[in-house]
Design a protein around this motif. Structure first.
Motif, mmCIF file in Angstrom:
data_model
loop_
_atom_site.group_PDB
_atom_site.id
_atom_site.type_symbol
_atom_site.label_atom_id
_atom_site.label_comp_id
_atom_site.label_asym_id
_atom_site.label_seq_id
_atom_site.Cartn_x
_atom_site.Cartn_y
_atom_site.Cartn_z
ATOM 1 N N HIS A 179 0.843 -1.200 0.000
ATOM 2 C CA HIS A 179 0.000 0.000 0.000
ATOM 3 C C HIS A 179 0.876 1.248 0.000
ATOM 4 O O HIS A 179 1.737 1.409 0.864
ATOM 5 C CB HIS A 179 -0.919 0.026 1.224
ATOM 6 C CG HIS A 179 -1.732 1.280 1.335
ATOM 7 N ND1 HIS A 179 -2.615 1.683 0.360
ATOM 8 C CD2 HIS A 179 -1.794 2.232 2.300
ATOM 9 C CE1 HIS A 179 -3.197 2.818 0.712
ATOM 10 N NE2 HIS A 179 -2.709 3.169 1.892
ATOM 11 N N THR B 42 -2.607 -6.077 -3.039
ATOM 12 C CA THR B 42 -2.343 -4.653 -3.266
ATOM 13 C C THR B 42 -3.577 -3.852 -2.900
ATOM 14 O O THR B 42 -4.655 -4.074 -3.473
ATOM 15 C CB THR B 42 -1.982 -4.367 -4.736
ATOM 16 O OG1 THR B 42 -0.736 -4.993 -5.050
ATOM 17 C CG2 THR B 42 -1.857 -2.868 -4.979
ATOM 18 N N ASP C 282 -4.868 -0.799 -3.662
ATOM 19 C CA ASP C 282 -4.608 0.210 -4.685
ATOM 20 C C ASP C 282 -5.199 1.553 -4.278
ATOM 21 O O ASP C 282 -6.287 1.616 -3.700
ATOM 22 C CB ASP C 282 -5.209 -0.258 -6.013
ATOM 23 C CG ASP C 282 -4.548 0.399 -7.209
ATOM 24 O OD1 ASP C 282 -4.701 1.624 -7.350
ATOM 25 O OD2 ASP C 282 -3.892 -0.312 -7.985
ATOM 26 N N SER D 112 -5.403 -1.369 -15.465
ATOM 27 C CA SER D 112 -4.917 -1.330 -14.087
ATOM 28 C C SER D 112 -4.657 -2.745 -13.575
ATOM 29 O O SER D 112 -3.655 -2.989 -12.898
ATOM 30 C CB SER D 112 -5.935 -0.627 -13.190
ATOM 31 O OG SER D 112 -5.441 -0.523 -11.871
ATOM 32 N N ILE E 31 -5.914 -7.580 -6.074
ATOM 33 C CA ILE E 31 -5.884 -6.120 -6.124
ATOM 34 C C ILE E 31 -7.236 -5.597 -5.673
ATOM 35 O O ILE E 31 -8.275 -5.965 -6.255
ATOM 36 C CB ILE E 31 -5.565 -5.613 -7.544
ATOM 37 C CG1 ILE E 31 -4.169 -6.113 -7.980
ATOM 38 C CG2 ILE E 31 -5.609 -4.108 -7.618
ATOM 39 C CD1 ILE E 31 -4.147 -6.813 -9.286
ATOM 40 N N GLY F 214 -1.136 -2.067 -13.850
ATOM 41 C CA GLY F 214 -1.117 -1.050 -12.806
ATOM 42 C C GLY F 214 -0.125 0.063 -13.106
ATOM 43 O O GLY F 214 0.011 0.512 -14.245
ATOM 44 N N ASP G 172 3.347 -1.629 -8.531
ATOM 45 C CA ASP G 172 2.454 -1.887 -7.401
ATOM 46 C C ASP G 172 1.820 -3.274 -7.448
ATOM 47 O O ASP G 172 0.800 -3.514 -6.830
ATOM 48 C CB ASP G 172 1.374 -0.805 -7.311
ATOM 49 C CG ASP G 172 0.645 -0.594 -8.623
ATOM 50 O OD1 ASP G 172 1.042 -1.215 -9.631
ATOM 51 O OD2 ASP G 172 -0.305 0.205 -8.651
ATOM 52 N N ARG G 173 2.417 -4.192 -8.216
ATOM 53 C CA ARG G 173 2.055 -5.602 -8.194
ATOM 54 C C ARG G 173 3.350 -6.414 -8.199
ATOM 55 O O ARG G 173 4.290 -6.045 -8.906
ATOM 56 C CB ARG G 173 1.231 -6.028 -9.415
ATOM 57 C CG ARG G 173 -0.220 -5.493 -9.420
ATOM 58 C CD ARG G 173 -0.347 -4.231 -10.233
ATOM 59 N NE ARG G 173 -1.701 -3.777 -10.405
ATOM 60 C CZ ARG G 173 -2.350 -2.968 -9.559
ATOM 61 N NH1 ARG G 173 -1.771 -2.588 -8.415
ATOM 62 N NH2 ARG G 173 -3.567 -2.548 -9.830
ATOM 63 N N PHE H 128 -9.239 -2.082 -5.032
ATOM 64 C CA PHE H 128 -9.149 -0.660 -5.315
ATOM 65 C C PHE H 128 -9.800 0.165 -4.209
ATOM 66 O O PHE H 128 -10.519 -0.358 -3.348
ATOM 67 C CB PHE H 128 -9.789 -0.360 -6.670
ATOM 68 C CG PHE H 128 -9.072 -1.017 -7.823
ATOM 69 C CD1 PHE H 128 -7.913 -0.461 -8.335
ATOM 70 C CD2 PHE H 128 -9.552 -2.193 -8.374
ATOM 71 C CE1 PHE H 128 -7.241 -1.062 -9.384
ATOM 72 C CE2 PHE H 128 -8.891 -2.804 -9.423
ATOM 73 C CZ PHE H 128 -7.732 -2.242 -9.931
#
Length: 787
Positions: free
Chosen positions: A354, A435, A437, A458, A476, A462, A466-467, A478
């Motif tokens: 994060h 994640t 997001d 995304s 993931i 992404g 961030d993955r 959001f």
């Protein structure tokens, strides 16, 4: 973090009066419960291993056989050991320690056990022989012959009762090796519509030369491997197609799965993560206990379950490139020269990313799995943390998104010791990566095209950092509560991760549910230790490598032209009324759309599974056939409806036949690939194989099947199902198309291409697909038939 503390089991100080020892009973209790959990898990695995090893036998069957055998011998006044105990007594002083009655009991049990094992082996081999017959696939739709009915009845009889996930593994047949002659013949048939006469005649000559000279020699080695190995394709396919690749796996290999399209269970990010993570961990528990039902075609024919083994606790680890495509010596296979999978038998934590920070979150407390509200509590703590990322930490995962060789070198140089190694181990040994997001993604009715395209991109890549793209899968979630998956491809194919995802989506809003405020059901835990922030010491040199990998990844990600559109004009319900296979209908529509889009035909890849065989993965259906091209030309020339309809039915039947061949081990592409591998091991060059394997797949397609229909009420709630997933384009100037048939009236298409290609446009291709679907349906004039 203030909450991230460690419980110390004991402390001691040395004083003039001696050693003062302080024990923390809560910490010792947690140690005890953790050990108890581990031993329970080991026992369950041992028990399942025994049950699978003797299947279709069972302990109850053992008792029936032994008791029946001994009762029969007692009634007939026969020696139950058939003289075995007497023979053993000549060498071992059995009579000194056992009475006559005891000897009879022991002898009866031994011979009964042998009889039970013999029955199991006979049932297994009979079942394997039955499963080697595939005539059932060639029956006309809607009709089942008596031969097939009798065969299915025999399969059920010899399949045993209550199979576990891996029960059928020893009963599945091996993947057969097609003949070189048949493969060459089918290959030439597949490329005929794509080549001019002169080019085709040249390819025909190369094929005949290969079939006569080098082919039989390579085939001999493949036959030998097929007898020795469980599957003659799968290990080479994983190694040479996936693990030895040096390019980025982001976009090129990894794929994604989407959330519900029209349903938004909660807008609270931590709550959605809590339910999803808990559902995933419940699935892992069922997987560890082999309690997941094996997938059965027609509720009768088992499919291979081997790919499930590495779903969790698995990471793809890059190796150092030697510059060779193939090893020159067998011993090199054991050196660190290529990628491999790091797999843990057990992992009790996940890793959460994060805003540039990594956290280790334990999934068990008090000897049990955390409840959804407790997981939500942990996610809330991470979201509330205001600390800044450490130098290099925020974009660290970009190493997994760029080229593999720099990542392999950096991993060896900068992550081999100290806190970097400990933190990297925490990620690679985690059950999976989550994640949280900081962006919002969702289907927006006011702007459906842009919102879905953004959502897909995304999930696919992404921000490129961030993955953790090496992980078997990333969950993931959001900011607005929408979620999805990004999955690494080498360990398994899409239907395996799709099986997990169906389980999660069926549990999330219905069985687990949310409160009126949108939180997970239940209460937070008052004493739950918080997440542990991972620590890094990343040097300036390593940061340069990270930035370099990120630059490569961003160029690749920015070039992806993604388009997702729900096709709601009709679905498989109307297609079935046309007495046509839905998959054949869609594939032919894709060919028509591609010709309208580019004005030409191309080599087309459609993924088909070979899981009817042990350790089977995929095979290629070459969907661009002579028959399909004839139909497309008839559509372009606007010939009579009757003529186009006739050609359509011929093309659909041809496609179905090719799909059957691929599923039953008679496909051509995996065979040609393995022949090429053998030729490289032998140091032989083949002009034929070289040209075949260098041909680009400019249209790569795949259907995402809904495997557990019973989990969803598609009649009353067709919206409660995944909107499918997609992947990046295979060729620089081509399209990638994934589609999922949802219920009776909806088909979701996921299209990808590259902005850099002047020949492609995903949105244009999407419009052509829609029009082609409508034009083909119009040929059947169902509205007039209804009237």
């Amino acid at each position: 973090m203030a909450e991230a503390h460690q419980a110390v089991a004991f402390q001691f100080t040395v004083t003039p009066d001696g050693i003062d020892l302080h024990l923390c009973h809560e910490a010792l209790r947690q140690v005890y419960l953790s050990g108890l959990h581990s031993w329970k898990k080991r026992f369950i695995r041992f028990k399942n291993g025994v049950m699978t090893g003797v299947y279709p036998g069972s302990p109850a069957g053992f008792m029936v056989v032994v008791v029946s055998y001994m009762s029969y011998n007692k009634y007939r006044q026969l020696d139950p050991s058939l003289g075995l105990i007497a023979k053993l007594g000549q060498h071992i002083p059995i009579s000194q320690y056992m009475s006559t009655d005891s000897q009879k009991i022991v002898g009866g049990v031994l011979v009964g056990t042998g009889l039970w094992v013999t029955i199991i082996m006979i049932m297994r081999n009979v079942l394997k022989s039955l499963l080697s017959w595939h005539g059932w696939m060639y029956a006309n739709h809607g009709s089942v012959s008596w031969t097939t009915r009798i065969w299915m009845l025999l399969v059920k009889v010899f399949s045993g009762r209550k199979p576990m996930l891996y029960s059928f593994q020893n009963s599945l047949p091996r993947l057969p090796v097609p003949s070189v002659k048949d493969t060459c013949k089918r290959y030439l048939e597949s490329v005929r519509p794509l080549m001019e006469d002169e080019q085709y005649e040249r390819m025909k000559g190369l094929a005949k030369d290969f079939e006569k000279n080098l082919g039989p020699r390579l085939q001999w080695y493949l036959k030998l491997k097929s007898w020795w190995a469980s599957n003659y394709v799968s290990d080479w396919w994983e190694e040479y197609i996936y693990l030895r690749g040096r390019g980025p796996i982001m976009v090129n290999s990894n794929y994604y799965a989407m959330d519900f399209l029209y349903v938004f269970p909660t807008s609270i990010q931590a709550a959605r993560a809590g339910n999803a993570i808990h559902a995933i961990m419940l699935y892992r528990r069922k997987l560890d206990r082999a309690q997941i039902k094996p997938l059965m075609l027609l509720h009768t024919i088992p499919m291979c379950s081997a790919q499930y083994e590495r779903m969790f606790n698995t990471t793809r680890v890059p190796g150092v490139d030697t510059g060779r495509v193939f090893p020159l010596a067998i011993c090199e296979r054991f050196l660190d020269i290529t990628s491999f999978h790091s797999h843990m038998n057990e992992s009790k934590h996940i890793v959460v990313y994060h805003k540039g920070r990594f956290y280790k979150v334990w999934m068990f407390y008090d000897g049990r799995l955390l409840l959804p509200r407790e997981i939500e509590q942990q996610m809330e703590r991470i979201l509330a943390d205001q600390s800044e990322p450490l130098p290099g930490e925020e974009r660290l995962a970009a190493l997994t998104a760029g080229d593999r060789t720099p990542w392999a070198n950096a991993r060896e140089t900068y992550f081999g010791r100290g806190k970097n190694k400990q933190s990297l181990d925490a990620i690679e040994k985690a059950a999976f990566v989550v994640t949280l997001d900081d962006t919002e993604q969702r289907y927006d009715e006011a702007n459906p095209v842009k919102s879905l395209d953004s959502y897909a991109k995304s999930l696919l890549h992404g921000k490129c950092y961030d993955r953790w793209f090496d992980k078997s899968f990333n969950l993931i979630v959001f900011k607005n509560g929408t979620m999805g998956l990004n999955a690494e491809h080498s360990w398994a194919d899409a239907p395996i991760i799709g099986h997990l995802w169906e389980h999660v989506l069926s549990m999330d809003p219905v069985r687990l549910g949310y409160t009126e405020e949108g939180h997970c059901c239940g209460q937070p835990h008052p004493n739950l230790p918080g997440p542990q922030r991972l620590q890094w010491d990343i040097s300036a040199e390593c940061i340069e490598v990270i930035d370099s990998s990120l630059a490569v990844a961003r160029v690749l990600a920015d070039d992806v032209d993604s388009h997702i559109f729900p096709f709601s004009d009709f679905g498989k319900g109307l297609i079935k009324k046309c007495r046509t296979s839905p998959d054949a209908f869609i594939q032919i529509a894709l060919q028509l759309a591609h010709y309208r889009d580019k004005g030409k035909f191309c080599l087309t890849y459609e993924a088909s599974m070979t899981r009817l065989f042990r350790e089977g993965r995929t095979e290629t259906v070459r969907s661009c056939t002579v028959e399909t091209c004839a139909f497309v030309r008839a559509m372009i020339r606007d010939e009579t409806r009757e003529e186009r309809l006739k050609l359509l039915k011929v093309a659909a039947e041809k496609h179905q036949n090719m799909y059957r061949l691929a599923m039953t081990g008679e496909g051509i592409d995996r065979h040609l690939f393995c022949l090429y591998v053998v030729s490289k091991y032998l140091g032989e060059d083949s002009a034929f194989l070289k040209e075949v394997l260098s041909e680009p797949w400019r249209l790569s397609t795949s259907q995402t099947p809904l495997q557990q229909v019973e989990l969803f009420d598609l009649v009353r709630h067709p919206e409660y199902v995944s909107s499918g997933g997609g992947f990046g384009p295979v060729a620089d100037d081509g399209y990638g198309v994934s589609y999922i048939i949802v219920g009776e009236n909806l088909i979701n298409f996921h299209i990808s291409s590259k902005h850099s290609s002047p020949e492609t446009d995903s949105h244009r291709f999407g419009a052509n697909i829609r029009q082609s679907m409508l034009d083909i349906l119009d040929l059947f004039q169902l509205d007039k038939k209804t009237k």
